[in-house]
Design an enzyme around this catalytic site. Structure first.
Site, short mmCIF file in Angstrom:
data_model
loop_
_atom_site.label_atom_id
_atom_site.label_comp_id
_atom_site.label_asym_id
_atom_site.label_seq_id
_atom_site.Cartn_x
_atom_site.Cartn_y
_atom_site.Cartn_z
N GLY A 87 0.77 -1.33 0.05
CA GLY A 87 -0.19 0.08 0.09
C GLY A 87 0.87 1.20 -0.01
O GLY A 87 2.03 1.17 -0.63
N LEU A 88 0.37 2.45 0.79
CA LEU A 88 1.05 3.65 0.77
C LEU A 88 1.30 4.17 -0.63
O LEU A 88 2.40 4.62 -0.80
CB LEU A 88 2.42 3.64 1.58
CG LEU A 88 2.23 3.18 2.94
CD1 LEU A 88 3.43 3.02 3.65
CD2 LEU A 88 1.31 4.32 3.68
N CYS A 89 0.35 4.04 -1.69
CA CYS A 89 0.34 4.56 -3.04
C CYS A 89 -0.86 5.33 -3.32
O CYS A 89 -1.14 5.25 -4.38
CB CYS A 89 0.58 3.34 -3.86
SG CYS A 89 -0.14 1.92 -4.03
N GLY A 90 -1.44 5.99 -2.39
CA GLY A 90 -2.45 6.91 -2.74
C GLY A 90 -3.83 6.10 -3.15
O GLY A 90 -4.00 4.96 -2.44
N PHE A 92 -4.05 4.20 -6.00
CA PHE A 92 -3.55 3.54 -6.76
C PHE A 92 -4.65 2.33 -7.05
O PHE A 92 -5.26 1.95 -7.90
CB PHE A 92 -2.15 3.08 -6.65
CG PHE A 92 -1.78 2.16 -7.74
CD1 PHE A 92 -1.66 2.42 -9.06
CD2 PHE A 92 -1.51 0.76 -7.20
CE1 PHE A 92 -0.96 1.34 -9.88
CE2 PHE A 92 -1.33 -0.38 -8.13
CZ PHE A 92 -0.93 0.05 -9.48
#
Length: 286
Positions: A87-90, A92
């Site tokens: 994760g941690l990709c907005g 996406f």
């Protein structure tokens, strides 16, 4: 107002978060360059292969695609959701998952299953839809050979009649800040439409044009899936780099605000101490 110790602890916590997000941004930026080069180098090949298939098919009569172009009544649909393992990709992964659910609503009344490529999509979609397989391990070694195995599995599911239609849902890489959710029909092959005229040159084909087309179709399907996975991989790092850049900026702004609050609280405490000393001195004089 919070006491000085609490504010100091928050400043320390925000500073640590800022260091982590800044490091993640740099890592994604480094990985993005390699992933972007890979998809940029591959696109001309994929487009030329499609163009060649179009030119050959346009000069043939009848249904030369065989089992790959067979149109059946749509009763069972397989949606291939290409997401990421982390994760941690907005937004996406959220955008792909949302589109997959939209496809399920579009085919309401029919059997809609999901074939997940990516852990995040698998974890979330299993709660609302039927996920028949998860191939998240492909991102551990993203090679054409590994994706080919998945493409062959999908093709087999269509050819044997297990599914009447297969679609791909993934993020297409445009630039580091922009990813476009794409829905592509994988099987059956859509009717070939092109504004360009078919090649009319006098060529000698060995073997026959029909055999060449039937050989190119599986190759084209494997290339199409590999391009989708590559696009998604580059988009993931672009989205993560952008998200971590924004997170670092927000953490920096919050840290500066906390420092200002800390200085004000410290100044207020010093002023109160001075007032108490002055008040005590005046009381002694009285």
């Amino acid at each position: 107002m919070a006491n000085l110790k609490e504010i100091r602890n928050r400043i320390t916590s925000v500073s640590s978060t800022m260091q982590i997000t800044a490091a993640m941004k740099m890592v994604s930026a480094a990985k993005l360059k390699k992933a972007q080069d890979a998809i940029t180098a591959m696109r001309p090949y994929a487009e030329k292969l499609t163009e060649l298939l179009q030119n050959l098919s346009a000069t043939l009569d009848g249904d030369v695609g065989g089992e790959f172009t067979k149109q059946r009544e749509i009763k069972k649909v397989l949606v291939v959701a290409i997401t990421s393992n982390r994760g941690l990709c907005g937004a996406f992964n959220t955008n792909v998952i949302k589109e997959v659910k939209n496809r399920a609503d579009y085919y309401a009344g029919k059997q809609v299953d999901v074939f997940a490529i990516g852990k995040k999509g698998n974890d979330i979609l299993t709660k609302t839809l039927t996920v028949v397989d998860n191939q998240s391990h492909v991102f551990d070694a993203l090679t054409f050979e590994n994706v080919t195995v998945i493409a062959e599995t999908l093709t087999q599911k269509f050819v044997t009649g297990e599914y009447d239609k297969i679609e791909l849902v993934y993020n297409q890489f445009k630039n580091a800040a922009t990813q476009i959710v794409q829905v592509e029909q994988f099987l059956p092959l859509a009717p070939i439409q092109s504004d360009k005229p078919a090649s009319t040159g006098d060529y000698i084909f060995e073997p026959s044009k029909e055999e060449i087309v039937l050989t190119l179709i599986p190759k084209s399907l494997k290339t199409q899936l590999y391009k989708g996975v590559r696009d998604s991989f580059a988009s993931e790092h672009g989205a993560r780099m952008t998200a971590m850049h924004k997170a670092t900026d927000n953490a920096t702004e919050l840290r500066d605000q906390l420092k200002l609050t800390y200085n004000k609280a410290r100044q207020a405490a010093i002023t109160n101490e001075i007032l108490e000393i002055v008040g005590g001195a005046e009381a002694l004089k009285g």
